[in-house]
Scaffold this active site. Sequence first.
Site, mmCIF file in Angstrom:
data_model
loop_
_atom_site.group_PDB
_atom_site.id
_atom_site.type_symbol
_atom_site.label_atom_id
_atom_site.label_comp_id
_atom_site.label_asym_id
_atom_site.label_seq_id
_atom_site.Cartn_x
_atom_site.Cartn_y
_atom_site.Cartn_z
ATOM 1 N N TYR A 77 2.055 29.437 30.449
ATOM 2 C CA TYR A 77 2.795 31.092 31.232
ATOM 3 C C TYR A 77 2.281 31.040 32.497
ATOM 4 O O TYR A 77 2.015 31.301 33.502
ATOM 5 C CB TYR A 77 3.256 31.862 30.171
ATOM 6 C CG TYR A 77 2.825 32.472 30.826
ATOM 7 C CD1 TYR A 77 4.872 33.093 30.177
ATOM 8 C CD2 TYR A 77 2.382 33.795 30.714
ATOM 9 C CE1 TYR A 77 5.429 34.353 30.921
ATOM 10 C CE2 TYR A 77 3.335 34.968 31.050
ATOM 11 C CZ TYR A 77 4.610 35.266 31.067
ATOM 12 O OH TYR A 77 4.717 37.031 31.694
ATOM 13 N N LYS A 81 2.447 31.146 36.888
ATOM 14 C CA LYS A 81 2.538 32.830 37.191
ATOM 15 C C LYS A 81 1.766 32.957 38.412
ATOM 16 O O LYS A 81 2.178 33.662 39.232
ATOM 17 C CB LYS A 81 2.714 33.893 36.387
ATOM 18 C CG LYS A 81 3.800 33.920 34.598
ATOM 19 C CD LYS A 81 5.049 34.152 35.637
ATOM 20 C CE LYS A 81 5.566 35.102 34.885
ATOM 21 N NZ LYS A 81 7.074 34.991 35.079
#
Length: 170
Positions: A77, A81
């Site tokens: 994650y 990002k």
Amino acid sequence: QAVVDFERLSEHAAAFQGHDVGFCCLGTTRAKAGADGFVRVDRDYVAQAAELARAGGCKHFVLQSSRGANQHSHFLYLRVKGEVENLVQAVGFDRCTILRPAVLLCKRQESRPAEWMAQQFLGVVARVFPTAYSVPVETVARAMVASVLQPGKGKVEVLENGAIHELGKA
């Protein structure tokens, strides 16, 4: 509004024409889309939308990312990002604002029990430490708009959770 097919985003270039500012809050979850789907949505779709926006004349791109975003992270994650932040910056907007909110406090229509429990806990913590671990989505939205209305602090501006809270009050 324009409805686009993200699998064929380049066919919708006209939807990205003639806008001075672009806002992007696109994202999914690994649980919902799988690891490959998460990367496709959170990195690839966002980067392609940024490229189309820039080609269409967009001067200022505002991206909602995540606290802890880091292209070198071991966590998928946070790594994705961080990667998308770099890709969006590389597009070459006159101005790029990246918001890195902590846990988003919001009401969802879909059921996410673990997230609901975390939000309940963080809602209580937020009463004592309002900017430490969470932020209401309404505050993020206000901060995104306010970032456009205020003079920039350089070509790329990264707003962490505390700054989002402050700007979201504007």
